[in-house]
Design a protein around this motif. Structure first.
Motif, PDB file in Angstrom:
ATOM      1  N   GLU A  13      80.077   6.303  22.334  1.00  0.00           N
ATOM      2  CA  GLU A  13      78.897   6.017  21.522  1.00  0.00           C
ATOM      3  C   GLU A  13      78.932   7.027  20.385  1.00  0.00           C
ATOM      4  O   GLU A  13      78.833   8.235  20.628  1.00  0.00           O
ATOM      5  CB  GLU A  13      77.621   6.187  22.336  1.00  0.00           C
ATOM      6  CG  GLU A  13      77.472   5.166  23.435  1.00  0.00           C
ATOM      7  CD  GLU A  13      76.234   5.409  24.270  1.00  0.00           C
ATOM      8  OE1 GLU A  13      75.161   5.688  23.684  1.00  0.00           O
ATOM      9  OE2 GLU A  13      76.350   5.343  25.499  1.00  0.00           O
ATOM     10  N   ILE A  14      79.093   6.537  19.180  1.00  0.00           N
ATOM     11  CA  ILE A  14      79.203   7.404  18.014  1.00  0.00           C
ATOM     12  C   ILE A  14      77.878   7.371  17.265  1.00  0.00           C
ATOM     13  O   ILE A  14      77.422   6.314  16.828  1.00  0.00           O
ATOM     14  CB  ILE A  14      80.352   6.948  17.078  1.00  0.00           C
ATOM     15  CG1 ILE A  14      81.680   6.897  17.863  1.00  0.00           C
ATOM     16  CG2 ILE A  14      80.450   7.847  15.863  1.00  0.00           C
ATOM     17  CD1 ILE A  14      82.116   8.201  18.488  1.00  0.00           C
ATOM     18  N   ARG A  20      76.154  13.757  17.401  1.00  0.00           N
ATOM     19  CA  ARG A  20      76.309  14.071  18.835  1.00  0.00           C
ATOM     20  C   ARG A  20      76.854  12.801  19.474  1.00  0.00           C
ATOM     21  O   ARG A  20      76.110  11.848  19.678  1.00  0.00           O
ATOM     22  CB  ARG A  20      74.987  14.478  19.470  1.00  0.00           C
ATOM     23  CG  ARG A  20      74.481  15.816  18.998  1.00  0.00           C
ATOM     24  CD  ARG A  20      73.201  16.210  19.705  1.00  0.00           C
ATOM     25  NE  ARG A  20      73.432  16.546  21.100  1.00  0.00           N
ATOM     26  CZ  ARG A  20      73.685  17.785  21.545  1.00  0.00           C
ATOM     27  NH1 ARG A  20      73.725  18.784  20.697  1.00  0.00           N
ATOM     28  NH2 ARG A  20      73.879  18.004  22.825  1.00  0.00           N
ATOM     29  N   ASN A  21      78.128  12.805  19.751  1.00  0.00           N
ATOM     30  CA  ASN A  21      78.788  11.614  20.250  1.00  0.00           C
ATOM     31  C   ASN A  21      78.957  11.686  21.763  1.00  0.00           C
ATOM     32  O   ASN A  21      79.143  12.761  22.331  1.00  0.00           O
ATOM     33  CB  ASN A  21      80.140  11.433  19.569  1.00  0.00           C
ATOM     34  CG  ASN A  21      79.970  11.202  18.082  1.00  0.00           C
ATOM     35  OD1 ASN A  21      78.938  10.708  17.632  1.00  0.00           O
ATOM     36  ND2 ASN A  21      80.970  11.560  17.298  1.00  0.00           N
ATOM     37  N   ASN A  22      78.877  10.529  22.395  1.00  0.00           N
ATOM     38  CA  ASN A  22      78.911  10.448  23.848  1.00  0.00           C
ATOM     39  C   ASN A  22      80.166   9.718  24.315  1.00  0.00           C
ATOM     40  O   ASN A  22      80.507   8.665  23.790  1.00  0.00           O
ATOM     41  CB  ASN A  22      77.670   9.708  24.345  1.00  0.00           C
ATOM     42  CG  ASN A  22      77.534   9.774  25.835  1.00  0.00           C
ATOM     43  OD1 ASN A  22      77.433  10.859  26.402  1.00  0.00           O
ATOM     44  ND2 ASN A  22      77.540   8.631  26.476  1.00  0.00           N
ATOM     45  N   VAL A  23      80.824  10.284  25.321  1.00  0.00           N
ATOM     46  CA  VAL A  23      81.960   9.640  25.960  1.00  0.00           C
ATOM     47  C   VAL A  23      81.417   8.878  27.167  1.00  0.00           C
ATOM     48  O   VAL A  23      80.975   9.486  28.131  1.00  0.00           O
ATOM     49  CB  VAL A  23      83.012  10.673  26.423  1.00  0.00           C
ATOM     50  CG1 VAL A  23      84.196   9.970  27.068  1.00  0.00           C
ATOM     51  CG2 VAL A  23      83.457  11.560  25.269  1.00  0.00           C
ATOM     52  N   ASP A  24      81.404   7.559  27.088  1.00  0.00           N
ATOM     53  CA  ASP A  24      80.950   6.754  28.216  1.00  0.00           C
ATOM     54  C   ASP A  24      82.048   6.641  29.265  1.00  0.00           C
ATOM     55  O   ASP A  24      81.794   6.764  30.453  1.00  0.00           O
ATOM     56  CB  ASP A  24      80.540   5.353  27.759  1.00  0.00           C
ATOM     57  CG  ASP A  24      79.240   5.350  26.993  1.00  0.00           C
ATOM     58  OD1 ASP A  24      78.405   6.252  27.196  1.00  0.00           O
ATOM     59  OD2 ASP A  24      79.049   4.438  26.168  1.00  0.00           O
ATOM     60  N   THR A  52      82.253  14.954  14.171  1.00  0.00           N
ATOM     61  CA  THR A  52      81.481  15.208  15.391  1.00  0.00           C
ATOM     62  C   THR A  52      81.092  16.673  15.493  1.00  0.00           C
ATOM     63  O   THR A  52      81.927  17.558  15.344  1.00  0.00           O
ATOM     64  CB  THR A  52      82.298  14.811  16.637  1.00  0.00           C
ATOM     65  OG1 THR A  52      82.628  13.426  16.533  1.00  0.00           O
ATOM     66  CG2 THR A  52      81.517  15.070  17.910  1.00  0.00           C
ATOM     67  N   LYS A  53      79.806  16.923  15.769  1.00  0.00           N
ATOM     68  CA  LYS A  53      79.328  18.292  16.003  1.00  0.00           C
ATOM     69  C   LYS A  53      79.362  18.629  17.485  1.00  0.00           C
ATOM     70  O   LYS A  53      79.692  19.745  17.864  1.00  0.00           O
ATOM     71  CB  LYS A  53      77.916  18.470  15.456  1.00  0.00           C
ATOM     72  CG  LYS A  53      77.849  18.418  13.949  1.00  0.00           C
ATOM     73  CD  LYS A  53      76.430  18.644  13.461  1.00  0.00           C
ATOM     74  CE  LYS A  53      76.400  18.607  11.945  1.00  0.00           C
ATOM     75  NZ  LYS A  53      75.036  18.753  11.434  1.00  0.00           N
ATOM     76  N   MET A 104      81.836  21.442  18.642  1.00  0.00           N
ATOM     77  CA  MET A 104      82.975  21.519  17.723  1.00  0.00           C
ATOM     78  C   MET A 104      82.690  22.565  16.649  1.00  0.00           C
ATOM     79  O   MET A 104      81.569  22.691  16.187  1.00  0.00           O
ATOM     80  CB  MET A 104      83.238  20.162  17.094  1.00  0.00           C
ATOM     81  CG  MET A 104      83.415  19.033  18.114  1.00  0.00           C
ATOM     82  SD  MET A 104      84.709  19.324  19.336  1.00  0.00           S
ATOM     83  CE  MET A 104      86.145  19.108  18.296  1.00  0.00           C
ATOM     84  N   ILE A 105      83.694  23.257  16.273  1.00  0.00           N
ATOM     85  CA  ILE A 105      83.545  24.325  15.262  1.00  0.00           C
ATOM     86  C   ILE A 105      83.752  23.747  13.879  1.00  0.00           C
ATOM     87  O   ILE A 105      84.485  22.872  13.642  1.00  0.00           O
ATOM     88  CB  ILE A 105      84.548  25.451  15.507  1.00  0.00           C
ATOM     89  CG1 ILE A 105      84.268  26.057  16.883  1.00  0.00           C
ATOM     90  CG2 ILE A 105      84.489  26.501  14.417  1.00  0.00           C
ATOM     91  CD1 ILE A 105      85.280  27.073  17.337  1.00  0.00           C
TER      92      ILE A 105
END
Length: 105
Positions: A13-14, A20-24, A52-53, A104-105
């Motif tokens: 989910e981007i 703030r991205n989610n790995v389903d 992505t942050k 993420m930096i």
């Protein structure tokens, strides 16, 4: 694909607004485990979404291989533990999960 065989897959989910991205789902087939493929796939995903942050994901508490992978191979951190109740074929069951994040930096 590896040698013409499908070795896994991923669903994300981007969120382009807050980044703030989610790995389903992220999986590598059993016959491809232990070859460094998962870490390479994860690095390719990070490179594909450089804006992505924070990456977020959840995994069941008993999945030791997942926990090892996300912490030791991908540099995620456990940020929470929770329980949820689900109806499984008419029976309510409790499942416990770890929440992971990677800033993420």
């Amino acid at each position: 694909n590896l040698n013409g065989d499908n070795i896994g897959g991923a669903i994300f989910e981007i969120d382009k607004y807050n980044k703030r991205n989610n790995v389903d789902t992220l999986y590598i087939n059993d016959n491809a485990h232990g070859q460094g493929i998962g870490a390479k796939v994860w690095k390719a995903i990070e490179n594909h979404f450089p804006e992505t942050k924070v990456w977020e994901l959840h995994t069941p508490y008993f999945e030791k291989r997942n926990i090892h992978f996300y912490i030791n191979k991908c540099n995620f951190h456990i940020t929470g533990f929770y329980k949820e109740m689900f109806d499984v074929n008419g029976v309510e069951k409790e499942f416990e999960f770890f929440k992971f994040e990677k800033v993420m930096i």
